[in-house]
Scaffold this active site. Structure first.
Site, short mmCIF file in Angstrom:
data_model
loop_
_atom_site.label_atom_id
_atom_site.label_comp_id
_atom_site.label_asym_id
_atom_site.label_seq_id
_atom_site.Cartn_x
_atom_site.Cartn_y
_atom_site.Cartn_z
N GLU A 61 24.68 -53.38 -31.13
CA GLU A 61 23.60 -54.17 -30.72
C GLU A 61 22.37 -53.23 -30.43
OE1 GLU A 61 23.71 -57.21 -30.82
OE2 GLU A 61 25.49 -57.79 -30.34
N HIS B 49 24.68 -55.29 -21.31
CA HIS B 49 24.84 -56.26 -22.23
C HIS B 49 26.36 -56.58 -22.03
CE1 HIS B 49 25.66 -59.07 -25.33
NE2 HIS B 49 26.28 -58.29 -26.11
N HIS C 106 30.01 -59.39 -22.53
CA HIS C 106 30.24 -60.78 -22.70
C HIS C 106 31.25 -61.39 -21.67
CE1 HIS C 106 30.48 -59.39 -27.24
NE2 HIS C 106 29.30 -59.20 -26.75
N TYR D 247 21.93 -68.80 -3.63
CA TYR D 247 20.78 -68.25 -3.38
C TYR D 247 20.64 -67.04 -4.03
CZ TYR D 247 22.57 -64.68 -0.08
OH TYR D 247 23.10 -63.52 0.51
N HIS E 37 27.66 -66.10 -27.37
CA HIS E 37 27.82 -64.43 -27.54
C HIS E 37 27.99 -64.10 -26.15
CE1 HIS E 37 25.80 -60.73 -28.97
NE2 HIS E 37 26.72 -60.31 -28.20
N TYR F 33 13.16 -58.05 -0.88
CA TYR F 33 14.43 -57.16 -0.82
C TYR F 33 14.44 -56.14 -1.80
CZ TYR F 33 19.28 -56.67 -2.20
OH TYR F 33 20.68 -55.99 -2.63
#
Ligand SMILES: [Zn+2]
Length: 209
Positions: A72, A91, A93, A112, A153, A206
């Protein structure tokens, strides 16, 4: 801790917490015109800092390291090239988030914590893994959000730091599970626009503190 060390630490954390299985998923950090990224097809428990590759963002060439960079890599380089403010990418899956990606359904704001990502987790159109168009679709759909689903994906989470990107990848999986459960109970109750605005405002302070 060196960037390479941090990448190995977070990559292993992705594996240990079940966000990735086998050799799927990858982690990268930008450094100027370069990025550091995990290698292709190396089991997570064998990964050390020497396996992390340094890649030129513009040419996609490996500058340091002997392994093959993640398949990737074009997605990571193109996201960094197209979005200056992104410094780190995780990244995965991860299962429940990928269920939403396969169903082409955005993860709704049922909790939230979504405010750390955006108003929802949207789905970018399908493009073959490893392709350059995958990055284009991801960036376009991402907009100002910090995470996006890739159709059929998986998940892309981004941040100023790798810790931020990792926390968001984990939050996306949790949100997907909560949304999935709400669907199963046949009672999905997303936050109202106003409640979402409030939560987003809260997360701004935050994350900047
Ligand atoms: Zn992938």
């Amino acid at each position: 801790m060196s960037i390479q060390n941090e990448i190995v630490k977070i990559a292993k954390q992705c594996y240990e917490t079940g966000l990735v299985v086998g050799t799927a998923g990858n982690v990268s950090v930008r450094e100027g015109d370069m990025m550091y990224i995990t290698p292709s097809a190396l089991p997570y428990n064998e990964m050390t800092e020497e396996d992390v590759l340094k890649v030129d963002l513009t040419t996609g060439k490996v500058i340091e390291g002997n392994r093959k960079p993640s398949s990737e890599t074009p997605m990571h380089t193109n996201i960094y090239l197209q979005k200056e403010e992104i410094k780190a990418i995780v990244h995965t899956h991860s299962t429940y988030a990928t269920i939403f990606a396969c169903a082409h359904k955005a993860i709704p704001p049922v909790h939230y914590v979504i405010a750390d990502i955006g108003r929802e987790v949207s789905v970018a159109p399908y493009a073959r893994y490893g392709s350059e168009s995958l990055a284009g679709y991801a960036v376009e759909t991402l907009g100002d959000a910090n995470g996006v689903l890739l159709a059929n994906h998986g998940v892309v989470a981004v941040g100023d730091t790798l810790a931020d990107a990792y926390r968001r990848a984990e939050a996306i999986e949790e949100l997907a599970l909560l949304s999935y459960g709400s669907h199963v109970l046949n009672s999905v109750n997303p936050l109202t626009e106003e409640e979402l605005d409030e939560a987003l405002e809260g997360f701004k302070t935050y994350t900047s503190n």
